[in-house]
Design a protein around this motif. Sequence first.
Motif, short mmCIF file in Angstrom:
data_model
loop_
_atom_site.label_atom_id
_atom_site.label_comp_id
_atom_site.label_asym_id
_atom_site.label_seq_id
_atom_site.Cartn_x
_atom_site.Cartn_y
_atom_site.Cartn_z
N SER A 144 -42.40 -51.78 90.17
CA SER A 144 -43.32 -50.94 90.94
C SER A 144 -44.73 -51.07 90.40
O SER A 144 -44.95 -51.35 89.22
N LEU A 145 -45.68 -50.87 91.31
CA LEU A 145 -47.10 -50.88 90.98
C LEU A 145 -47.72 -49.61 91.53
O LEU A 145 -47.59 -49.31 92.72
N GLY A 146 -48.38 -48.85 90.65
CA GLY A 146 -49.09 -47.65 91.08
C GLY A 146 -50.58 -47.80 90.84
O GLY A 146 -51.01 -48.14 89.74
N ILE A 147 -51.38 -47.57 91.88
CA ILE A 147 -52.84 -47.68 91.80
C ILE A 147 -53.43 -46.29 92.05
O ILE A 147 -53.06 -45.63 93.02
N TYR A 148 -54.33 -45.88 91.18
CA TYR A 148 -54.92 -44.54 91.26
C TYR A 148 -56.44 -44.65 91.24
O TYR A 148 -57.02 -45.10 90.25
N ASN A 149 -57.08 -44.26 92.33
CA ASN A 149 -58.54 -44.21 92.40
C ASN A 149 -59.00 -42.79 92.06
O ASN A 149 -58.49 -41.81 92.60
N HIS A 150 -60.00 -42.67 91.18
CA HIS A 150 -60.40 -41.35 90.67
C HIS A 150 -61.80 -41.44 90.08
O HIS A 150 -62.45 -42.49 90.12
N ASN A 151 -62.26 -40.34 89.49
CA ASN A 151 -63.58 -40.30 88.87
C ASN A 151 -63.51 -40.05 87.36
O ASN A 151 -64.46 -39.56 86.76
N LEU A 152 -62.36 -40.40 86.74
CA LEU A 152 -62.20 -40.26 85.30
C LEU A 152 -62.69 -41.54 84.61
O LEU A 152 -62.21 -42.64 84.90
N LYS A 153 -63.60 -41.40 83.71
CA LYS A 153 -64.15 -42.54 82.97
C LYS A 153 -63.37 -42.73 81.68
O LYS A 153 -63.19 -41.80 80.90
N ILE A 154 -62.91 -43.97 81.47
CA ILE A 154 -62.17 -44.31 80.25
C ILE A 154 -62.98 -45.35 79.48
O ILE A 154 -63.29 -46.42 79.99
N GLY A 155 -63.34 -45.01 78.25
CA GLY A 155 -64.06 -45.93 77.39
C GLY A 155 -63.22 -46.37 76.22
O GLY A 155 -62.23 -45.71 75.87
N SER A 156 -63.59 -47.48 75.59
CA SER A 156 -62.85 -47.99 74.44
C SER A 156 -63.82 -48.57 73.43
O SER A 156 -64.70 -49.35 73.78
N SER A 157 -63.64 -48.18 72.16
CA SER A 157 -64.48 -48.70 71.08
C SER A 157 -63.63 -48.80 69.82
O SER A 157 -63.11 -47.80 69.32
N ASN A 158 -63.44 -50.05 69.36
CA ASN A 158 -62.64 -50.30 68.15
C ASN A 158 -61.24 -49.70 68.23
O ASN A 158 -60.72 -49.14 67.27
#
Length: 230
Positions: free
Chosen positions: A87-101
Amino acid sequence: MRNYLFIITFFFSLCLNAQQKDIDFDAIDSLYREDQFYLNISYNALQRRSEGITQNKFSPGFALGFLRDMPINKKRTFAFATGLGYSLGIYNHNLKIGSSNGVYSYEVFNSDVTITKNKFSLHYIDLPLEFRWRNSTPQSHAFWRIHTGVKLSYLIYDEYTSVTSTENFKVTNNKDFNQLHYGVYLAFGWNTWNFYAYYGLNPLLKPSAKIGNDSIDMNTANFGMMFYIL
């Protein structure tokens, strides 16, 4: 020579007997199974969203797989079934996800940011286990059905993509996503066409995923159509 004649006569008799027993290809199979391939198309709705999180655009879901039917009564109207799927689930939203180290951060986009694309895509291997009722008969495979059960899903790949007026970025293999997901579902309908609903019982993200000091406890509810193919 006598031995050869005996062998020839023996096998000739077997062939005659076999010819007399015609195979009836139209005979009713009273031990039939409803083994089925399935295809699911659904809408993914995020539940228990943290304050400020909204969904935008259509969030689709797709699933396909195979189920092995195991009847439990003489009329074969009740059965258990289990199988394997993707299965593949796609979610459009306004949550920002950042990544650093290797550390992930979460926040809601400001209202003045124009969001072109902001979604995460989750790829799962599924193990469904369901209880089935149907009014099928050996003569007909077009029937009413109700299937209900639980589904275990193992996350094999996740991808977050964001395209906005301020920046573009992508995050993959986010360790804050729960790798094991589980929920309950219901499918009911006639013949090939069936309505489908699924409710996830655990959050998509681990407690370590937070906005400020609050964990993001979102789970998912999916609604759509299930197509069964014998």
